[in-house]
Design an enzyme around this catalytic site. Structure first.
Site, PDB file in Angstrom:
ATOM      1  N   ASP A 159      37.396  24.444 -69.342  1.00 54.88           N
ATOM      2  CA  ASP A 159      36.640  24.379 -70.597  1.00 54.88           C
ATOM      3  C   ASP A 159      35.368  25.215 -70.508  1.00 54.88           C
ATOM      4  O   ASP A 159      34.737  25.285 -69.445  1.00 54.88           O
ATOM      5  CB  ASP A 159      36.294  22.911 -70.892  1.00 54.88           C
ATOM      6  CG  ASP A 159      35.842  22.717 -72.333  1.00 54.88           C
ATOM      7  OD1 ASP A 159      36.046  23.626 -73.157  1.00 54.88           O
ATOM      8  OD2 ASP A 159      35.276  21.656 -72.626  1.00 54.88           O
TER       9      ASP A 159
ATOM     10  N   HIS B 220      37.778  33.938 -73.129  1.00 53.45           N
ATOM     11  CA  HIS B 220      39.111  33.589 -72.619  1.00 53.45           C
ATOM     12  C   HIS B 220      39.586  34.643 -71.608  1.00 53.45           C
ATOM     13  O   HIS B 220      40.212  34.311 -70.605  1.00 53.45           O
ATOM     14  CB  HIS B 220      40.113  33.458 -73.773  1.00 53.45           C
ATOM     15  CG  HIS B 220      39.799  32.319 -74.703  1.00 53.45           C
ATOM     16  ND1 HIS B 220      39.473  31.060 -74.246  1.00 53.45           N
ATOM     17  CD2 HIS B 220      39.752  32.247 -76.061  1.00 53.45           C
ATOM     18  CE1 HIS B 220      39.241  30.263 -75.282  1.00 53.45           C
ATOM     19  NE2 HIS B 220      39.390  30.970 -76.396  1.00 53.45           N
TER      20      HIS B 220
ATOM     21  N   LEU C  66      52.449  28.177 -53.354  1.00 51.61           N
ATOM     22  CA  LEU C  66      51.692  27.415 -54.359  1.00 51.61           C
ATOM     23  C   LEU C  66      52.526  27.320 -55.630  1.00 51.61           C
ATOM     24  O   LEU C  66      53.086  28.327 -56.073  1.00 51.61           O
ATOM     25  CB  LEU C  66      50.373  28.134 -54.689  1.00 51.61           C
ATOM     26  CG  LEU C  66      49.518  27.490 -55.783  1.00 51.61           C
ATOM     27  CD1 LEU C  66      48.668  26.346 -55.209  1.00 51.61           C
ATOM     28  CD2 LEU C  66      48.576  28.502 -56.439  1.00 51.61           C
TER      29      LEU C  66
HETATM   30  C1  FPP Z   1      38.782  25.943 -73.450  1.00 56.44           C
HETATM   31  O1  FPP Z   1      37.544  26.578 -73.644  1.00 56.44           O
HETATM   32  C2  FPP Z   1      39.759  26.930 -73.033  1.00 56.44           C
HETATM   33  C3  FPP Z   1      40.921  27.211 -73.671  1.00 56.44           C
HETATM   34  C4  FPP Z   1      41.343  26.537 -74.908  1.00 56.44           C
HETATM   35  C5  FPP Z   1      41.819  28.267 -73.201  1.00 56.44           C
HETATM   36  C6  FPP Z   1      41.925  28.393 -71.706  1.00 56.44           C
HETATM   37  C7  FPP Z   1      42.423  29.731 -71.401  1.00 56.44           C
HETATM   38  C8  FPP Z   1      42.037  30.467 -70.322  1.00 56.44           C
HETATM   39  C9  FPP Z   1      41.122  30.013 -69.288  1.00 56.44           C
HETATM   40  C10 FPP Z   1      42.554  31.810 -70.146  1.00 56.44           C
HETATM   41  C11 FPP Z   1      43.823  31.775 -69.404  1.00 56.44           C
HETATM   42  C12 FPP Z   1      44.792  31.849 -70.435  1.00 56.44           C
HETATM   43  C13 FPP Z   1      46.079  32.081 -70.309  1.00 56.44           C
HETATM   44  C14 FPP Z   1      46.721  32.427 -71.562  1.00 56.44           C
HETATM   45  C15 FPP Z   1      46.853  32.014 -69.045  1.00 56.44           C
HETATM   46  P1  FPP Z   1      36.916  26.563 -75.108  1.00 56.44           P
HETATM   47  O2  FPP Z   1      37.411  27.753 -75.827  1.00 56.44           O
HETATM   48  O3  FPP Z   1      37.203  25.266 -75.766  1.00 56.44           O
HETATM   49  O4  FPP Z   1      35.406  26.715 -74.792  1.00 56.44           O
HETATM   50  P2  FPP Z   1      34.197  26.052 -75.603  1.00 56.44           P
HETATM   51  O5  FPP Z   1      34.322  24.570 -75.426  1.00 56.44           O
HETATM   52  O6  FPP Z   1      33.008  26.609 -74.915  1.00 56.44           O
HETATM   53  O7  FPP Z   1      34.331  26.499 -77.028  1.00 56.44           O
END
Ligand code: FPP
Length: 244
Positions: free
Chosen positions: A19, A36, A130
């Protein structure tokens, strides 16, 4: 899941709610998708750290059943990121002995993306260093419902063991340690069945800024905990199988 040992030094299965990508980007006046992208880079690093630490299974929450509610360009951006990551990363991950799995509901995904997920799973199926579970269009409630439905279709009795076996993560033991970054303390419909006895570690750090030190801190914190699985501290301290 073994209930015989109390705490092993290294968690066999680490699950992560990655997150904070959006906030990381917004703090830098960048579009959310840039966060992302950086989050994906971080995931590459964490795969390496996990292998080096001796973790056997890493499960990450890349796209939840509820993430469809986000703006359309962010949703398609995340789909595109996964498609590109598959194109680029599979040979290197396979070389490193990583077996890729994509637990989640594939029905709503584009056919080309579905084919790429299946191909990556096939190509890496025999790797043993893994297991990397990238949960995509995954939700804990979806998982429990699809498991119950498949047992009902096969007219199988519903027990804890049969339901566990029908879940999307039946190929791995339950998570020992669940890490959530981004300064939020909730489960967000991640592995809600499988986390019943997981140890939880919350970090303020936004996912793209997650460091090896914080990862290490989570592993060390885990190693200090006593896992009791319903037993008393004294029983758990003895690893008392008879009392389990
Ligand atoms: C939450 O942060 C994150 C996500 C919904 C997406 C997670 C994706 C990645 C880490 C990239 C890897 C992705 C793939 C496709 C393999 P948020 O967007 O909710 O952050 P915020 O709470 O700061 O808005």
């Amino acid at each position: 899941m073994s209930v015989d040992s109390c705490t092993d030094a290294v968690p066999n299965h680490v699950a992560i709610v990655m997150d904070g990508n959006g906030r990381w980007a917004q703090q830098r006046m960048l579009p959310r998708l840039a966060g992302h992208r950086q989050g994906l880079e971080k995931l590459r690093e964490v795969v390496r750290w996990s292998i080096e630490a001796g973790v056997g299974v890493l499960t990450v929450f890349a796209f939840s059943s509820e993430n469809w509610r986000r703006p359309a360009d962010e949703v398609s951006g995340l789909m595109g990121l996964l498609a590109k990551a598959l194109d680029r990363e599979v040979p290197e991950l396979s070389q490193a002995g990583v077996r890729l799995c994509f637990p989640g509901d594939r029905e709503a995904l584009a056919p080309a993306l579905r084919r790429s997920l299946e191909a990556a799973e096939r190509q890496t199926a025999s790797n043993g260093t893994l297991v990397l579970n990238v949960c995509f269009n995954y939700g804990g409630r979806w998982d429990i419902v699809q498991a119950a439905r498949s047992l009902a279709q096969r007219s199988e009795p519903i027990t804890e063991a049969s339901l566990s076996d029908a879940l999307a993560l039946s190929h791995v033991p339950d998570p020992d340690l669940v890490i959530r970054t981004g300064n939020e303390q909730r489960l967000s419909n991640f592995l809600i069945w499988q986390m019943a006895y997981s140890e939880l570690f919350f970090s303020d750090v936004l996912w793209p800024a997650f460091t090896r030190e914080t990862f290490q801190q989570a592993l060390e914190d885990f190693a200090r905990r006593q896992r009791r699985f319903g037993r008393t501290p004294e029983q758990a301290g003895r690893g008392d199988k008879a009392a389990a």
